[in-house]
Design an enzyme around this catalytic site. Structure first.
Site, PDB file in Angstrom:
ATOM      1  N   GLU A  14      -0.214   7.474  15.152  1.00  0.00           N
ATOM      2  CA  GLU A  14      -0.266   8.917  15.461  1.00  0.00           C
ATOM      3  C   GLU A  14      -2.046   9.126  15.363  1.00  0.00           C
ATOM      4  O   GLU A  14      -2.484   9.902  15.999  1.00  0.00           O
ATOM      5  CB  GLU A  14       0.421   9.675  14.298  1.00  0.00           C
ATOM      6  CG  GLU A  14       0.730  11.128  14.663  1.00  0.00           C
ATOM      7  CD  GLU A  14       1.607  11.728  13.721  1.00  0.00           C
ATOM      8  OE1 GLU A  14       2.286  11.077  12.809  1.00  0.00           O
ATOM      9  OE2 GLU A  14       1.772  12.909  13.469  1.00  0.00           O
ATOM     10  N   ARG A  57       8.610  -6.006   5.722  1.00  0.00           N
ATOM     11  CA  ARG A  57      10.008  -5.787   5.393  1.00  0.00           C
ATOM     12  C   ARG A  57      11.242  -6.644   6.404  1.00  0.00           C
ATOM     13  O   ARG A  57      12.269  -7.052   6.032  1.00  0.00           O
ATOM     14  CB  ARG A  57      10.556  -4.353   4.999  1.00  0.00           C
ATOM     15  CG  ARG A  57      10.074  -3.558   3.728  1.00  0.00           C
ATOM     16  CD  ARG A  57      10.564  -2.459   3.563  1.00  0.00           C
ATOM     17  NE  ARG A  57       9.739  -1.319   4.636  1.00  0.00           N
ATOM     18  CZ  ARG A  57       8.633  -0.819   4.493  1.00  0.00           C
ATOM     19  NH1 ARG A  57       7.803  -1.274   3.487  1.00  0.00           N
ATOM     20  NH2 ARG A  57       8.243  -0.080   5.503  1.00  0.00           N
TER      21      ARG A  57
HETATM   22  P1  AMP Z   1       6.755   2.896  14.026  1.00  0.00           P
HETATM   23  O1  AMP Z   1       5.859   1.981  14.773  1.00  0.00           O
HETATM   24  O2  AMP Z   1       6.369   4.251  14.187  1.00  0.00           O
HETATM   25  O3  AMP Z   1       8.128   2.886  14.805  1.00  0.00           O
HETATM   26  O4  AMP Z   1       6.891   2.556  12.647  1.00  0.00           O
HETATM   27  C1  AMP Z   1       7.566   1.664  12.109  1.00  0.00           C
HETATM   28  C2  AMP Z   1       7.025   0.523  10.976  1.00  0.00           C
HETATM   29  O5  AMP Z   1       6.462   1.592  10.122  1.00  0.00           O
HETATM   30  C3  AMP Z   1       8.237   0.050  10.316  1.00  0.00           C
HETATM   31  O6  AMP Z   1       7.856  -1.360   9.907  1.00  0.00           O
HETATM   32  C4  AMP Z   1       8.649   0.544   9.101  1.00  0.00           C
HETATM   33  O7  AMP Z   1       8.698  -0.276   8.084  1.00  0.00           O
HETATM   34  C5  AMP Z   1       7.329   1.632   8.917  1.00  0.00           C
HETATM   35  N1  AMP Z   1       7.827   3.002   8.795  1.00  0.00           N
HETATM   36  C6  AMP Z   1       7.547   4.063   9.374  1.00  0.00           C
HETATM   37  N2  AMP Z   1       8.136   5.202   8.845  1.00  0.00           N
HETATM   38  C7  AMP Z   1       8.718   4.764   7.841  1.00  0.00           C
HETATM   39  C8  AMP Z   1       9.523   5.517   6.907  1.00  0.00           C
HETATM   40  N3  AMP Z   1       9.866   6.998   7.135  1.00  0.00           N
HETATM   41  N4  AMP Z   1      10.154   4.941   5.836  1.00  0.00           N
HETATM   42  C9  AMP Z   1       9.827   3.659   5.662  1.00  0.00           C
HETATM   43  N5  AMP Z   1       9.171   2.932   6.530  1.00  0.00           N
HETATM   44  C10 AMP Z   1       8.535   3.476   7.623  1.00  0.00           C
END
Ligand code: AMP
Length: 173
Positions: A98, A61
């Site tokens: 996680e 995205r």
């Molecule tokens: P993180 O590495 O945990 O910060 O996860 C971020 C990535 O995961 C991004 O590329 C987001 O598009 C996706 N992502 C994580 N959680 C969500 C969520 N609740 N809704 C949509 N996309 C998410």
């Protein structure tokens, strides 16, 4: 258009892609031109004075917002991709999730040494993805001048992982 209107246009999808996750769906912004344009305008305002040379978008995205933003800024776009997708020589960074680990890649010759790079993704959750993307841009010789997100899930404290960088999220949940 107020940020509040953009916030209410983001669709919550419970239990996607797995049980317990509340997925923030931005397709409901993309399919409404006035919302999409406004998000791009808000992102543009945050970096238009930063002498941006490249926008690096995180798959997938981040590609959508990042390529339109790069066009507005009149600068280059660089994809940061999941492993095995980029055809030429890459730098790779592994980061912890996680449960388990994931990897991201960037082309080694994505931009010349010392260029100003803005990183963009739709959402900041735990920050692992964004931190890995910043590390990749630095490995490729770029200077991370800002990280941009449409949405920040503040309760997951992702900003702690990217605190050494300048960053901005349009909407916090
Ligand atoms: P993180 O590495 O945990 O910060 O996860 C971020 C990535 O995961 C991004 O590329 C987001 O598009 C996706 N992502 C994580 N959680 C969500 C969520 N609740 N809704 C949509 N996309 C998410």
């Amino acid at each position: 258009m107020q940020l509040e209107e953009i916030r209410s246009a983001i669709r919550d999808v419970p239990d996607f892609p797995q049980k317990g996750i509340l997925f923030k769906d931005i397709t409901t912004i993309l399919n409404q031109p006035e919302y999409f344009k406004n998000v791009i305008n808000l992102l543009y305002d945050k970096v238009c004075d930063n002498n941006v040379d490249y926008v690096a978008g995180i798959e997938s995205r981040g590609f959508i917002f990042g390529s339109v933003l790069a066009d507005r800024l009149n600068c280059g776009f660089v994809p940061i991709r999941k492993p095995g997708k980029l055809p030429a020589a890459v730098h790779q960074v592994e980061y912890q999730l996680e449960y388990g680990a994931d990897k991201l890649e960037i082309h080694r010759d994505a931009f010349p040494e010392g260029k100003n790079v803005v990183i963009i993704d739709d959402l900041l959750a735990t920050g692992g993805t964004a931190a890995a993307a910043a590390e990749l841009v630095e490995k490729a010789g770029g200077k991370v001048i800002k990280l941009l997100f449409i949405i920040e899930l503040a309760f997951l404290k992702g900003r702690q992982k990217i605190s050494k960088y300048d960053f901005h999220s349009l909407i916090e949940f």
